[in-house]
Design a protein around this motif. Structure first.
Motif, PDB file in Angstrom:
ATOM      1  N   GLU A  31      43.233  94.121  57.937  1.00 49.32           N
ATOM      2  CA  GLU A  31      44.094  93.283  57.078  1.00 49.32           C
ATOM      3  C   GLU A  31      43.226  92.547  56.062  1.00 49.32           C
ATOM      4  OE1 GLU A  31      47.445  92.649  56.433  1.00 49.32           O
ATOM      5  OE2 GLU A  31      46.525  91.314  54.964  1.00 49.32           O
ATOM      6  N   GLN A  38      53.936  90.013  54.147  1.00 52.87           N
ATOM      7  CA  GLN A  38      54.876  89.258  53.295  1.00 52.87           C
ATOM      8  C   GLN A  38      55.684  88.245  54.104  1.00 52.87           C
ATOM      9  OE1 GLN A  38      57.372  91.785  50.589  1.00 52.87           O
ATOM     10  NE2 GLN A  38      56.086  93.427  51.341  1.00 52.87           N
ATOM     11  N   ASN A  47      68.198  87.493  58.727  1.00 48.97           N
ATOM     12  CA  ASN A  47      68.730  88.826  59.044  1.00 48.97           C
ATOM     13  C   ASN A  47      67.826  89.639  59.966  1.00 48.97           C
ATOM     14  OD1 ASN A  47      66.696  89.348  57.263  1.00 48.97           O
ATOM     15  ND2 ASN A  47      67.928  90.420  55.751  1.00 48.97           N
TER      16      ASN A  47
END
Ligand SMILES: Cc1cc2nc3c(=O)[nH]c(=O)nc-3n(C[C@H](O)[C@H](O)[C@H](O)COP(=O)(O)OP(=O)(O)OC[C@H]3O[C@@H](n4cnc5c(N)ncnc54)[C@H](O)[C@@H]3O)c2cc1C
Length: 298
Positions: A31, A38, A47
């Motif tokens: 990484e 994000q 959601n």
């Protein structure tokens, strides 16, 4: 030499790491910035199943903790190139190279920015790059969508059922309705359209209040600005090595396999249609499961 090297520690890469580690594979996740991708920068998420409302950094931290508790190993580095040598894949990092039998690309994609005054100041305070994600925070409010393409049209249609008013600001003389039937214009009849117009400034105090465009003096009143001018995956270094679509997303089949054996892609960097956390985790799980199957066949 790792069994599986995963590039990117967003929800796709972390999920792939969890599946690979639980299957007993020797796995490394590379990484370049923050573990969580994000997600770590999102305000509130409504959601993702299991969480009716969760702050992005809280979910990102939960992903990170779960992966680490299972023993997934992360390294802070940036992939700058990718090479294939016989049966070995090499992820070239800024700090060092990483050899692997299988590589899973999970580098996500970045939203294109307008690059106008006020945009950066109001990200999360009225400026959004994802209508599906943030539309619900603008219930009964006035919003503008910036863009001319299908994602701008899809954003406007989505927001129409939530917001008080929706306007589209397009730099082109018409909308690009490639795969939409022309009858879609009927559905857009309640949308105020500003063609041949460029956003020049986003105004506000604590939150967005209005948007200025070059074709009229009066600012357009808006509580929200949805920028839908496209996204870009950072895949230039993979050109000619795995098949990319015309926008640079990595082409995958339903098993998240790329055109190169032993290389998978998942999440936003792949050419899946719906780019969300839930699809990133789902495709991460598929990529890792297929990678594990491939390793056991060999
Ligand atoms: C403002 C905003 C709000 C959103 N809201 C929602 C929401 O409410 N609900 C929802 O479901 N989705 C939402 N999304 C979309 C969601 O965040 C993404 O679909 C999801 O994070 C994609 O996961 P990913 O793992 O594929 O990629 P990412 O999350 O982008 O992770 C990719 C990771 O790869 C790393 N990386 C990239 N290139 C390299 C390299 N060369 N070397 C090493 N590392 C690299 C990046 O640093 C990043 O950490 C939102 C997105 C944004 C921007």
């Amino acid at each position: 030499m790792f069994d599986i090297v995963i590039v990117g520690a967003g929800p796709a890469g972390i999920t792939a790491g969890i599946y690979a580690k639980r299957a007993g594979k020797n796995v490394l996740v590379i990484e370049r910035a923050i573990i969580g991708g994000q997600v770590a920068s999102i305000g509130e998420i409504e959601n993702y199943p299991g969480f009716s409302k969760v702050e992005g950094y809280v979910l990102a931290d939960a992903f990170r903790k779960q992966a680490k508790s299972l023993g997934v190993e992360f390294v802070s580095d940036v992939m700058t190139d990718f090479k294939v040598q016989k049966n070995k894949k090499i992820v070239v990092g800024k700090k060092q190279n990483y050899g692997a039998k299988v590589v899973i690309f999970a580098m996500g994609a970045n939203s294109k920015e307008l690059d106008v005054e006020g945009e950066k100041d109001f990200v999360g305070k009225g400026v959004s790059y994802c209508a599906t994600c943030d539309g619900n925070f603008f219930k009964n409010k006035d919003v503008v969508v910036v863009g001319s393409g299908e994602s701008a049209v899809a954003s406007a249609l989505y927001l129409l059922s939530i917001c008080k008013s929706v306007s589209i600001i397009s730099k082109n003389p018409e909308l690009k309705l490639k795969s939409y039937p022309k009858t879609i214009l009927e559905k857009l009849k309640n949308v105020q359209l500003y063609f041949n117009s460029h956003v020049t400034k986003i105004n506000g105090d604590q939150f967005v209040e209005s948007v200025e465009i070059d074709r009229q003096n009066e600012p357009i009143k808006a509580d929200g600005v949805f920028v839908a001018i496209g996204r870009t995956p950072d895949t230039l270094m993979l050109k000619g090595k795995v098949d990319l679509d015309e926008k640079g997303y990595i082409k995958t089949d339903e098993h998240m396999r790329t055109s190169l054996e032993g290389v998978f892609a998942c999440g936003d960097v792949s050419n899946i249609d719906v780019k969300q956390i839930v699809t990133a985790t789902a495709t991460g799980a598929i990529a890792a499961t297929e990678a594990i199957k491939l390793l056991s066949r060999k």
